[in-house]
Scaffold this motif. Structure first.
Motif, PDB file in Angstrom:
ATOM      1  N   ASP A 147     -47.173 101.390 -51.283  1.00 51.52           N
ATOM      2  CA  ASP A 147     -48.399 101.227 -52.064  1.00 51.52           C
ATOM      3  C   ASP A 147     -48.407 102.174 -53.261  1.00 51.52           C
ATOM      4  OD1 ASP A 147     -49.340  99.237 -50.477  1.00 51.52           O
ATOM      5  OD2 ASP A 147     -50.845 100.424 -49.430  1.00 51.52           O
ATOM      6  N   ASP A 149     -48.394 100.643 -57.159  1.00 52.64           N
ATOM      7  CA  ASP A 149     -49.676 100.817 -57.842  1.00 52.64           C
ATOM      8  C   ASP A 149     -49.395 101.165 -59.303  1.00 52.64           C
ATOM      9  OD1 ASP A 149     -52.126 101.649 -58.883  1.00 52.64           O
ATOM     10  OD2 ASP A 149     -52.763 102.514 -56.964  1.00 52.64           O
ATOM     11  N   ARG A 197     -56.874  93.564 -55.582  1.00 55.48           N
ATOM     12  CA  ARG A 197     -55.813  94.469 -56.015  1.00 55.48           C
ATOM     13  C   ARG A 197     -55.412  94.165 -57.465  1.00 55.48           C
ATOM     14  NH1 ARG A 197     -51.456  95.837 -51.555  1.00 55.48           N
ATOM     15  NH2 ARG A 197     -50.139  94.791 -53.080  1.00 55.48           N
ATOM     16  N   MET A 211     -52.339  96.380 -58.755  1.00 58.46           N
ATOM     17  CA  MET A 211     -51.082  96.392 -58.018  1.00 58.46           C
ATOM     18  C   MET A 211     -50.125  95.330 -58.564  1.00 58.46           C
ATOM     19  SD  MET A 211     -51.569  98.804 -55.757  1.00 58.46           S
ATOM     20  CE  MET A 211     -50.450  98.600 -54.375  1.00 58.46           C
ATOM     21  N   ARG A 246     -58.181  93.727 -51.000  1.00 56.04           N
ATOM     22  CA  ARG A 246     -58.023  94.999 -50.283  1.00 56.04           C
ATOM     23  C   ARG A 246     -58.737  94.991 -48.939  1.00 56.04           C
ATOM     24  NH1 ARG A 246     -55.706  98.894 -53.313  1.00 56.04           N
ATOM     25  NH2 ARG A 246     -55.691  98.636 -55.572  1.00 56.04           N
TER      26      ARG A 246
END
Length: 395
Positions: free
Chosen positions: A166, A170, A380, A383, A389
């Motif tokens: 993650d 990100d 997200r 991302m 999420r």
């Protein structure tokens, strides 16, 4: 041609639709230069042009290629074995080593275990009451458990690779944090592969270890390949489960059809892959020679972002492209699994797992519903892979 270079990424107007700007770009400027946080890149939005780029060997997938439009903050080179970011011949050699591991027969054989894991997760949800948070309670543990079992990785290690991945994916992460997370992640996989080599079993990794002994793959490549298989198999699946459940609940009439006739589910999953296209950051490529795409010359050393979500909503290929339709006749033309040299090797695993999850979930909890308005859910947007999420549900 406009003299203004638009910014990328672009904003969505609806959580389940790609940015509306893609529609006008596909019509008027199908290949347009955009400003990204890492510099200029060419955005490709039409289905025809996207497939052309993805099957043209003069476009490189290697981040070390001049002009490569990385969408992540760090400058970490692709690890050996991470063939998603390599070009032939290394890409072809490594891909061949694992292709047979994902044949239809082997993936179908996993279906009973998938249903068993799903039922265990649903049992736990039902035991806690009449509400749940579907992403944390089902999507992530389902996806992570199945890929961990397939690769014989301890499920207790989920928090390690989930958290580090993650951080890497990100787009708001600093370069220093991205680099540090990538180094920690590869160190984890190095330890895992080293342990497996001491006692190889007759499973996927055991067979790959034998390939190393035969000189077909190095230790470093095996480490990178392990990372690729694990990371590709859990996050994409988790996002598709969350968004797929939400999409079905947003289309109750079609969900009722699927519950009445589960044989429609495979076609529904293909339509989800088209409709949702969770890779919303684009597939990055770099031109190694001067080439013309969609009437636009792209110079050697310039970067390209292939927008799968725009291509999968191309009105020239899909009638009423913004409509979710489980009976869509042209759905097999979608490129939600990618296209060309790097088409997802795990697409059969994804199809088997997603059909199992959606069929089993609504069979066990037919009254499932989302009490929150869709525009109030957290998505997200920041991302590389799109998703929801949190997805609160009740029954």
């Amino acid at each position: 041609m406009t003299s203004v270079v638009p910014d990328f990424p672009m904003a969505r107007s609806h959580p389940l639709d790609p940015p509306p700007k893609y529609r006008s770009l596909s019509r008027d400027q199908p290949v347009v230069q955009v400003s990204t946080p890492r510099g200029l890149a060419w955005l490709v939005t039409r289905h025809e042009d996207c497939t052309a780029v993805l099957t043209n060997p003069t476009f490189s997938s290697d981040p070390r290629t001049p002009g490569f439009p990385s969408y992540m903050a760090g400058d970490v080179p692709p690890p050996p074995g991470f063939f998603l970011q390599l070009d032939p011949p290394d890409q072809s050699r490594l891909r061949r080593l694992v292709t047979r591991e994902f044949l239809v027969g082997r993936m179908e054989a996993l279906r009973p275990r998938m249903r068993e894991v799903l039922d265990e997760l649903i049992d736990a949800m039902l035991a806690r009451g009449s509400t749940a948070e579907l992403v944390a309670d089902l999507a992530y543990p389902m996806a992570a458990t199945m890929i961990c079992e397939l690769l014989d990785v301890p499920t207790a290690d989920q928090e390690i690779f989930v958290g580090l991945t993650d951080t890497i994916l990100d787009r708001s992460t600093s370069p220093e944090e991205t680099t540090r997370a990538a180094e920690e992640l590869m160190a984890y996989f190095d330890r895992m592969v080293t342990e497996k080599k001491s006692d190889p079993k007759d499973d996927l990794f055991g067979r790959l270890v034998r390939h190393e002994l035969d000189g077909l793959i190095s230790h470093e490549e095996l480490v990178g390949l392990a990372a690729l298989l694990l990371l590709s198999g859990y996050d994409t699946m988790a996002q598709m489960i969350g968004l797929g459940v939400l999409t079905l609940l947003e289309h109750p009439e079609q969900l009722a059809e699927l519950r009445a006739d589960p044989d429609l589910m495979p076609a529904a999953v293909e339509e989800m892959m088209r409709y949702l296209s969770i890779n919303h950051a684009g597939l990055p490529r770099a031109a190694t020679v001067d080439v013309v795409v969609g009437g636009q010359e792209i110079k050697a050393g310039e970067g390209v972002l292939v927008m799968l979500n725009a291509a999968n909503r191309d009105a020239a290929v899909f009638a009423d492209p913004d409509v979710f339709d489980i009976h869509r006749p042209s759905v097999n033309r979608h490129i939600g699994f990618g296209h060309g040299f790097h088409k997802c090797i795990g697409l059969t695993l994804a199809r088997v797992e997603l059909t199992t999850v959606f069929t089993g979930l609504f069979d066990r909890i037919p009254g499932l519903r989302v009490p929150t308005a869709i525009d109030e859910l957290p998505f997200r947007h920041d991302m590389v892979l799109y998703g929801v999420r949190e997805l609160p549900v009740e029954w």
